[in-house]
Write an enzyme that holds these catalytic residues in place. Structure first.
Site, short mmCIF file in Angstrom:
data_model
loop_
_atom_site.label_atom_id
_atom_site.label_comp_id
_atom_site.label_asym_id
_atom_site.label_seq_id
_atom_site.Cartn_x
_atom_site.Cartn_y
_atom_site.Cartn_z
N LYS A 207 11.92 -21.19 -29.04
CA LYS A 207 13.32 -20.98 -28.64
C LYS A 207 13.79 -22.12 -27.73
CE LYS A 207 16.18 -17.76 -26.08
NZ LYS A 207 16.27 -16.51 -25.36
N GLU A 213 2.35 -25.25 -24.84
CA GLU A 213 1.39 -24.96 -25.90
C GLU A 213 1.93 -25.40 -27.27
OE1 GLU A 213 2.35 -22.90 -23.52
OE2 GLU A 213 0.76 -21.52 -22.91
N GLY A 267 13.13 -14.09 -26.78
CA GLY A 267 11.98 -14.52 -27.59
C GLY A 267 11.21 -13.35 -28.19
N GLU A 353 6.28 -7.64 -20.93
CA GLU A 353 7.11 -8.76 -20.46
C GLU A 353 8.51 -8.24 -20.11
OE1 GLU A 353 6.34 -13.02 -21.81
OE2 GLU A 353 8.27 -12.67 -22.73
N HIS A 384 -14.27 4.99 -32.42
CA HIS A 384 -15.67 4.61 -32.20
C HIS A 384 -15.81 3.56 -31.11
CE1 HIS A 384 -16.98 6.86 -35.76
NE2 HIS A 384 -15.79 6.51 -36.24
N LYS A 512 2.90 -21.36 -15.28
CA LYS A 512 3.24 -22.56 -16.07
C LYS A 512 3.37 -23.77 -15.15
CE LYS A 512 6.09 -20.25 -19.59
NZ LYS A 512 7.43 -20.16 -20.15
O1 LIG Z 1 9.85 -19.71 -27.94
P1 LIG Z 1 9.47 -20.43 -26.70
O2 LIG Z 1 10.64 -20.97 -25.95
O3 LIG Z 1 8.47 -21.52 -27.00
O4 LIG Z 1 8.79 -19.42 -25.72
C1 LIG Z 1 7.61 -18.73 -26.04
C2 LIG Z 1 7.37 -17.57 -25.15
O5 LIG Z 1 7.24 -17.98 -23.80
C3 LIG Z 1 7.82 -17.03 -22.93
O6 LIG Z 1 9.00 -17.56 -22.42
C4 LIG Z 1 6.96 -16.70 -21.76
O7 LIG Z 1 5.67 -16.40 -22.10
C5 LIG Z 1 8.12 -15.83 -23.85
O8 LIG Z 1 9.13 -15.01 -23.37
C6 LIG Z 1 8.45 -16.51 -25.11
O9 LIG Z 1 8.42 -15.63 -26.19
#
Ligand SMILES: O=P(O)(O)OC[C@H]1O[C@](O)(CO)[C@@H](O)[C@@H]1O
Length: 544
Positions: A207, A213, A267, A353, A384, A512
């Site tokens: 988003k 990552e 998100g 969240e 189990h 972060k």
């Molecule tokens: O789609 P983006 O902006 O990469 O964010 C990924 C995720 O990171 C967060 O902002 C925090 O973990 C989530 O709310 C979101 O879904």
């Protein structure tokens, strides 16, 4: 919205008094004393049969919880939610995942403009793109049809898509779907090692397009791709979904390959947008629209049904009852379908969240419990694994049992075994087994009185463990859409009553920031300004 501390309402005080009367009552007695109990506490809607009678509630509990919802202004809040008020006040945005599945003719305004036509335009692009990839008219750079699709995203840009594609695997076409979310390079290389760049499509989903990552994983995958493919071919194999069009272009994605989304979609509620492109590719656009149609039906149910018969409202109120009065800390979600194995982890983000907040909508620290801890695994595997603790441990763990009447492959023998367990568990959790029943059973098996006295205490089940039984006709794209939307609206109701903002996530920011600081320190091999524990750990890590 009303911004009321729920503990100051009349209903809350009455619930407290009522709780002290009812808290030790066993559900066995509730059932024995009322032969209509199951009917009174069952809601049937479309292909859903939802039985909430196995809860530690009476009609009075239900009425008081409804009164609480009323006093907290739930009805007006629902209208604000659906009509695009900026209910995400800390980010100054509306919360309109419902607009993504609204009918074409709907008129939903964000800052004065109807957003539905734009949503429909993007949907048409999702349809055309999915069709072309699936039927092979859009091909890779050597002219071969695509065989594999890799979704690169994390959190809401991963969990929804992966959960739905796995849940609806039965409806899947020939495309192989892969998901890379973790910044763990071993997983990235494990995923791509056997892929053929000629026939692989990469979807970069973020988003914000600032998530460490996703950008790191996308860069690594692009480098891997460019090892064997000329740069000019990137546009045939990489597409992106984002609100941040400039950053996507700067990353080198062809503007024609960018699917937009909007800041008014959170998100964790975005699978209905182009974030769900992998879903549409995996199961085809028609199935994707059925998923959205199911969610739309649940939206209408939530918006238009009186609260007593309203599924998201009733399930949300039950959570409040256990969380705030019984002080239950967690809730289990147990789907009796292996297809739904990712559903609990999807809900962990959606619920935790959203409602893991401790400051109310007035900016004050709350003095009551908010978001519950969500966990779970499919039945019967979970029986189990951790059911021992639910049955005989010291904690109260309300659980949602999700099951389907009809299997997909039509294997009735397996379905009956699976569902016999589904029903048996909720029955066992309700009734338990008391000392007399244990003794009788042991006697019938020929145990001596001495042996019975020694062992019977260990075999007693107190029961009285609450469960919701969510029984759905069959696992289809439409029923899946309804189920997901049911939980989305449950989250909303809880947030309104707890007087918190459910649609921001500031709590993930600090980690972060610190990770970025530490990463910069790794590059200079200097560790500064940390507590002694972190400092020593970092120094130990750097000695490789
Ligand atoms: O789609 P983006 O902006 O990469 O964010 C990924 C995720 O990171 C967060 O902002 C925090 O973990 C989530 O709310 C979101 O879904």
């Amino acid at each position: 919205m009303k911004n009321i501390d729920p503990t100051t309402t009349k209903a809350w005080k009455e619930l407290e008094a009522h709780f002290s009367e009812i808290k030790n009552e066993h559900m066995r007695n509730m059932f024995n004393n009322d032969e209509d109990r199951a009917d009174k506490f069952t809601i049937t809607w479309e292909d859903f049969y939802v039985d909430i009678s196995k809860n530690r509630i009476s009609e009075e509990t239900q009425n008081l919880l409804l009164k609480l919802a009323e006093e907290c202004g739930l009805e007006d809040a629902i209208e604000s939610y659906f009509t695009g008020d900026s209910i995400n006040q800390t980010e100054n945005r509306p919360v309109l995942h419902t607009a993504l599945r609204a009918e074409k003719a709907a008129d939903i305004k964000v800052r004065g403009e109807n957003v539905v036509p734009e949503v429909q335009e993007v949907k048409a692009r999702i349809r055309d793109f999915s069709n072309e990839i699936i039927n092979g008219t859009r091909r890779g750079y050597t002219g071969k049809a695509f065989t594999d699709v890799v979704n690169i995203g994390i959190g809401g840009s991963d969990l929804g898509p992966v959960m739905v594609t796995e849940s609806l695997e039965f409806y899947k076409n020939h495309l192989n779907l892969h998901f890379i979310s973790n910044v763990d390079g071993d997983h990235v290389f494990e995923t791509i090692k056997d892929l053929n760049p000629e026939t692989t499509l990469f979807l970069i989903v973020s988003k914000t397009f600032t998530t460490m990552e996703t950008l790191s994983n996308a860069t690594t995958v692009r480098e891997w791709f460019l090892k064997s493919v000329p740069e000019k071919e990137v546009s045939k194999h990489f597409v992106a979904v984002s609100t941040n069009l400039q950053k996507v272009e700067a990353f080198g994605i062809d503007p024609d390959n960018i699917f937009p989304m909007w800041d008014w979609v959170g998100g964790r509620f975005s699978l209905w947008s182009a974030v769900g492109l992998s879903i549409s590719l995996a199961i085809g656009y028609d199935n994707f629209t059925s998923l959205l149609e199911g969610a739309r039906k649940m939206d209408d149910h939530f918006r238009l049904t009186p609260f007593k018969e309203n599924l998201p409202v009733q399930l949300a109120l039950l959570t409040i009852w256990y969380n705030n009065f019984f002080k239950a800390e967690s809730e289990a979600v147990i789907p009796y379908s292996q297809y739904l194995h990712k559903f609990p982890s999807y809900l962990q983000q959606a619920i935790m969240e959203s409602n893991g907040k401790s400051v109310d909508r007035n900016g004050n620290k709350v003095n009551y419990e908010t978001g519950t801890i969500i966990w779970g695994e499919p039945g019967t595997n979970s029986q189990h694994a951790f059911f021992q603790l639910i049955h005989q441990g010291t904690k109260l763990i309300p659980a949602d049992f999700i099951g389907f009447k009809r299997s997909l492959f039509g294997n009735n023998a397996h379905q009956d075994q699976l569902m016999a367990n589904y029903f048996a568990q909720t029955e066992a959790l309700l009734h338990g087994k008391n000392a007399e029943e244990v003794e009788e059973e042991l006697k019938s098996k020929g145990f001596s009185q001495q042996e019975i006295d020694r062992i019977s205490a260990f075999k007693v089940f107190e029961g009285n463990n609450p469960t919701n039984t969510i029984l759905i006709d069959q696992l289809t794209p439409e029923s899946m859409g309804k189920l997901i939307a049911l939980y989305e609206h449950k989250i909303f109701v809880q947030g309104i009553i707890w007087n918190i903002f459910s649609y921001d996530q500031w709590g993930v920011e600090l980690g972060k920031q610190l990770a970025n600081k530490i990463l910069a320190e790794f590059s200079t091999n200097s560790v500064i300004n940390h507590d002694s524990s972190t400092k020593k750990l970092l120094e130990f890590y750097l000695k490789k």
